[in-house]
Motif scaffolding. Structure first.
Motif, PDB file in Angstrom:
ATOM      1  N   LEU A   1       8.052 -10.348   4.957  1.00 17.98           N
ATOM      2  CA  LEU A   1       9.173 -10.860   4.149  1.00 17.98           C
ATOM      3  C   LEU A   1       9.460  -9.937   2.971  1.00 17.98           C
ATOM      4  CD1 LEU A   1       8.321 -14.687   4.126  1.00 17.98           C
ATOM      5  CD2 LEU A   1      10.268 -13.596   5.274  1.00 17.98           C
ATOM      6  N   LEU A   2       8.403  -9.411   2.343  1.00 16.47           N
ATOM      7  CA  LEU A   2       8.604  -8.460   1.249  1.00 16.47           C
ATOM      8  C   LEU A   2       9.250  -7.171   1.758  1.00 16.47           C
ATOM      9  CD1 LEU A   2       5.274  -8.713  -0.804  1.00 16.47           C
ATOM     10  CD2 LEU A   2       7.518  -9.605  -1.429  1.00 16.47           C
ATOM     11  N   SER A   3       8.766  -6.672   2.879  1.00 14.15           N
ATOM     12  CA  SER A   3       9.261  -5.399   3.401  1.00 14.15           C
ATOM     13  C   SER A   3      10.657  -5.509   3.987  1.00 14.15           C
ATOM     14  CB  SER A   3       8.302  -4.869   4.484  1.00 14.15           C
ATOM     15  OG  SER A   3       7.019  -4.680   3.947  1.00 14.15           O
ATOM     16  N   ASN A   4      11.099  -6.717   4.272  1.00 16.70           N
ATOM     17  CA  ASN A   4      12.443  -6.895   4.829  1.00 16.70           C
ATOM     18  C   ASN A   4      13.528  -6.862   3.762  1.00 16.70           C
ATOM     19  OD1 ASN A   4      14.033  -7.316   7.212  1.00 16.70           O
ATOM     20  ND2 ASN A   4      14.378  -9.426   6.558  1.00 16.70           N
ATOM     21  N   GLU A   5      13.111  -6.903   2.501  1.00 15.90           N
ATOM     22  CA  GLU A   5      14.088  -6.839   1.412  1.00 15.90           C
ATOM     23  C   GLU A   5      14.606  -5.408   1.254  1.00 15.90           C
ATOM     24  OE1 GLU A   5      15.204  -9.457  -0.257  1.00 15.90           O
ATOM     25  OE2 GLU A   5      13.902 -10.769   0.939  1.00 15.90           O
ATOM     26  N   LYS A   6      15.834  -5.291   0.849  1.00 18.00           N
ATOM     27  CA  LYS A   6      16.459  -3.975   0.680  1.00 18.00           C
ATOM     28  C   LYS A   6      16.148  -3.447  -0.719  1.00 18.00           C
ATOM     29  CE  LYS A   6      20.183  -4.999   3.946  1.00 18.00           C
ATOM     30  NZ  LYS A   6      21.658  -5.129   4.141  1.00 18.00           N
ATOM     31  N   LEU A   7      14.994  -2.816  -0.835  1.00 22.66           N
ATOM     32  CA  LEU A   7      14.535  -2.273  -2.106  1.00 22.66           C
ATOM     33  C   LEU A   7      14.307  -0.777  -1.966  1.00 22.66           C
ATOM     34  CD1 LEU A   7      11.908  -5.031  -3.005  1.00 22.66           C
ATOM     35  CD2 LEU A   7      14.245  -4.854  -3.861  1.00 22.66           C
ATOM     36  N   ARG A   8      14.414  -0.055  -3.058  1.00 21.74           N
ATOM     37  CA  ARG A   8      14.199   1.386  -3.041  1.00 21.74           C
ATOM     38  C   ARG A   8      12.718   1.680  -2.790  1.00 21.74           C
ATOM     39  NH1 ARG A   8      16.415   4.748  -8.071  1.00 21.74           N
ATOM     40  NH2 ARG A   8      18.356   3.940  -7.138  1.00 21.74           N
ATOM     41  N   GLY A   9      12.466   2.582  -1.854  1.00 22.08           N
ATOM     42  CA  GLY A   9      11.106   2.978  -1.533  1.00 22.08           C
ATOM     43  C   GLY A   9      10.336   1.980  -0.697  1.00 22.08           C
ATOM     44  N   ILE A  10      11.027   0.999  -0.107  1.00 19.96           N
ATOM     45  CA  ILE A  10      10.326  -0.015   0.665  1.00 19.96           C
ATOM     46  C   ILE A  10       9.725   0.580   1.930  1.00 19.96           C
ATOM     47  CG2 ILE A  10      12.276  -0.770   2.073  1.00 19.96           C
ATOM     48  CD1 ILE A  10       9.628  -3.015   0.382  1.00 19.96           C
ATOM     49  N   GLY A  11      10.288   1.694   2.415  1.00 19.49           N
ATOM     50  CA  GLY A  11       9.748   2.328   3.615  1.00 19.49           C
ATOM     51  C   GLY A  11       8.317   2.791   3.439  1.00 19.49           C
ATOM     52  N   ILE A  12       7.966   3.218   2.227  1.00 25.39           N
ATOM     53  CA  ILE A  12       6.588   3.651   1.958  1.00 25.39           C
ATOM     54  C   ILE A  12       5.632   2.476   2.127  1.00 25.39           C
ATOM     55  CG2 ILE A  12       5.038   4.589   0.208  1.00 25.39           C
ATOM     56  CD1 ILE A  12       7.453   6.046  -0.963  1.00 25.39           C
ATOM     57  N   PHE A  13       6.039   1.313   1.622  1.00 27.76           N
ATOM     58  CA  PHE A  13       5.179   0.137   1.738  1.00 27.76           C
ATOM     59  C   PHE A  13       5.084  -0.342   3.183  1.00 27.76           C
ATOM     60  CE2 PHE A  13       6.438   0.142  -2.707  1.00 27.76           C
ATOM     61  CZ  PHE A  13       5.238  -0.134  -3.333  1.00 27.76           C
ATOM     62  N   ARG A  14       6.143  -0.162   3.943  1.00 27.87           N
ATOM     63  CA  ARG A  14       6.071  -0.522   5.369  1.00 27.87           C
ATOM     64  C   ARG A  14       5.032   0.323   6.085  1.00 27.87           C
ATOM     65  NH1 ARG A  14      12.599  -0.902   6.723  1.00 27.87           N
ATOM     66  NH2 ARG A  14      12.988  -2.840   5.529  1.00 27.87           N
ATOM     67  N   VAL A  15       4.985   1.603   5.739  1.00 27.36           N
ATOM     68  CA  VAL A  15       3.978   2.486   6.342  1.00 27.36           C
ATOM     69  C   VAL A  15       2.571   2.057   5.923  1.00 27.36           C
ATOM     70  CG1 VAL A  15       3.108   4.846   6.427  1.00 27.36           C
ATOM     71  CG2 VAL A  15       5.569   4.423   6.529  1.00 27.36           C
ATOM     72  N   ILE A  16       2.409   1.709   4.662  1.00 27.82           N
ATOM     73  CA  ILE A  16       1.092   1.299   4.154  1.00 27.82           C
ATOM     74  C   ILE A  16       0.642   0.000   4.824  1.00 27.82           C
ATOM     75  CG2 ILE A  16      -0.170   0.514   2.119  1.00 27.82           C
ATOM     76  CD1 ILE A  16       1.589   2.413   0.458  1.00 27.82           C
ATOM     77  N   PHE A  17       1.557  -0.959   4.920  1.00 26.72           N
ATOM     78  CA  PHE A  17       1.192  -2.261   5.491  1.00 26.72           C
ATOM     79  C   PHE A  17       0.850  -2.172   6.975  1.00 26.72           C
ATOM     80  CE2 PHE A  17       4.141  -4.281   2.121  1.00 26.72           C
ATOM     81  CZ  PHE A  17       3.136  -4.162   1.173  1.00 26.72           C
ATOM     82  N   SER A  18       1.466  -1.244   7.672  1.00 24.80           N
ATOM     83  CA  SER A  18       1.218  -1.116   9.111  1.00 24.80           C
ATOM     84  C   SER A  18       0.148  -0.073   9.437  1.00 24.80           C
ATOM     85  CB  SER A  18       2.513  -0.744   9.841  1.00 24.80           C
ATOM     86  OG  SER A  18       3.006   0.500   9.374  1.00 24.80           O
ATOM     87  N   SER A  19      -0.431   0.550   8.427  1.00 25.85           N
ATOM     88  CA  SER A  19      -1.349   1.676   8.655  1.00 25.85           C
ATOM     89  C   SER A  19      -2.648   1.263   9.337  1.00 25.85           C
ATOM     90  CB  SER A  19      -1.673   2.370   7.324  1.00 25.85           C
ATOM     91  OG  SER A  19      -2.296   1.453   6.429  1.00 25.85           O
TER      92      SER A  19
END
Length: 309
Positions: free
Chosen positions: A109-127
């Motif tokens: 839910l956090l990563s689905n928000e349109k925020l700047r730099g959210i792609g980095i957190f998506r990589v971290i969460f799925s790592s």
């Protein structure tokens, strides 16, 4: 005349369908042959071989020597260690499956928000998907270390007593559950995030026009539309939790006092440590029935709340 003509036409159509089915049958077998061969080699043959061994005593080479019928199963259900492994497996599943699902949903839910730099957190969460079970378990083994581990050092900074994370009978199963939850988050996060991104945005736009709050949209739009994905993740995570082995072997080896001796690890010890392949096969059959029943119950009681589009 009309009726006879119609019956003749129906017979001709039936004959054509029969000819078509007869013609298509060999072609269907030809296309299914690779899958059937693979399933037979890696699924059906091991299953029937395990069932066969469960009715026999075996020698040190793993060959069936004496037919004993249901004696292996009778031995299991009179063995306190087997009941302990079942209890540990059920508790381990209850610790890991809901926690993995809730944390992965929150991160998605956090990563689905349109925020700047959210792609980095998506990589971290799925790592965690890219790390093997063995490597993950070794990392957590150092974190749980009683003297140089990070967790006990943090407790020392807070002037709290150090804990025996992996050697305390009451803490060991919970401690092993933490790395398992961490390892499950990556897969669950990616699948749930994919489900969130497939929800029609017009539903949120309509809810916003009606003045719906974020939590109302989460309860009335997001979760119902995401329910098939959550159901799939819950089912896969449940099966993976019951079959956990690597982290148990590296972190605790089933101890202390069989507190973390999950049924899969019990099968391993019975077969490859005690060389009792008959009772190990019986345990494997019991595990298969357990997973089968758990999956059916999950489909029966949980799928009712799934909203398919």
């Amino acid at each position: 005349m009309i009726d006879s003509a119609q019956s003749l036409t129906r017979q001709q159509i039936g004959r054509k369908k029969g000819l078509r089915y007869k013609t298509d049958w060999p072609m269907a077998i030809l296309f299914l042959a690779p899958s059937l061969i693979l399933f037979s080699l890696f699924l059906f043959y091991p299953l029937f071989k395990t069932l066969y061994y469960s009715f026999h005593l075996t020698n040190a080479q793993g060959e069936a020597s004496v037919f004993v019928g249901l004696e292996n199963y009778q031995y299991l259900f009179t063995d306190p260690a087997f009941y302990q492994s079942i209890k540990s497996t059920v508790l381990f599943t209850l610790y890991t499956v809901p926690a993995s699902l809730i944390i992965a949903l929150f991160l998605a839910l956090l990563s689905n928000e349109k925020l700047r730099g959210i792609g980095i957190f998506r990589v971290i969460f799925s790592s965690t998907m890219g790390i093997s079970v063995a490597a993950s378990a070794v990392i957590w083994l150092f974190l749980f270390h009683p003297s140089v581990g990070v967790f006990n050092n943090v407790l020392g900074m807070l002037h709290l007593p150090a804990l025996e994370w992996l050697t305390n009978q009451k803490l060991a199963l919970f401690s092993v559950s933490i790395p398992t939850i961490w390892m499950n988050i990556g897969f669950s996060f990616l699948v749930i995030l994919g489900g969130l991104q497939n929800i029609d945005t017009t539903l949120y736009e309509s809810s916003s026009i009606d003045g719906a709050s974020y939590f109302y949209k989460l309860r009335r739009v997001t979760l119902p539309m995401l329910s098939p994905t959550l159901f799939f993740v819950a089912t896969v995570t449940l099966i993976n939790a019951v079959q956990s082995f690597g982290q148990i072997d590296i972190l605790t080896k089933g101890g202390p006092n069989d507190a973390t001796n999950l049924i899969v690890y019990s099968i391993y010890k019975e077969a490859f440590v005690n060389y009792q392949f008959g009772t190990a096969s019986a345990q494997a059959i019991v595990l298969f029935i357990f997973i089968f029943i758990a999956t059916i119950l999950q489909f029966k009681f949980t799928e009712r709340k799934v909203h398919y589009q």
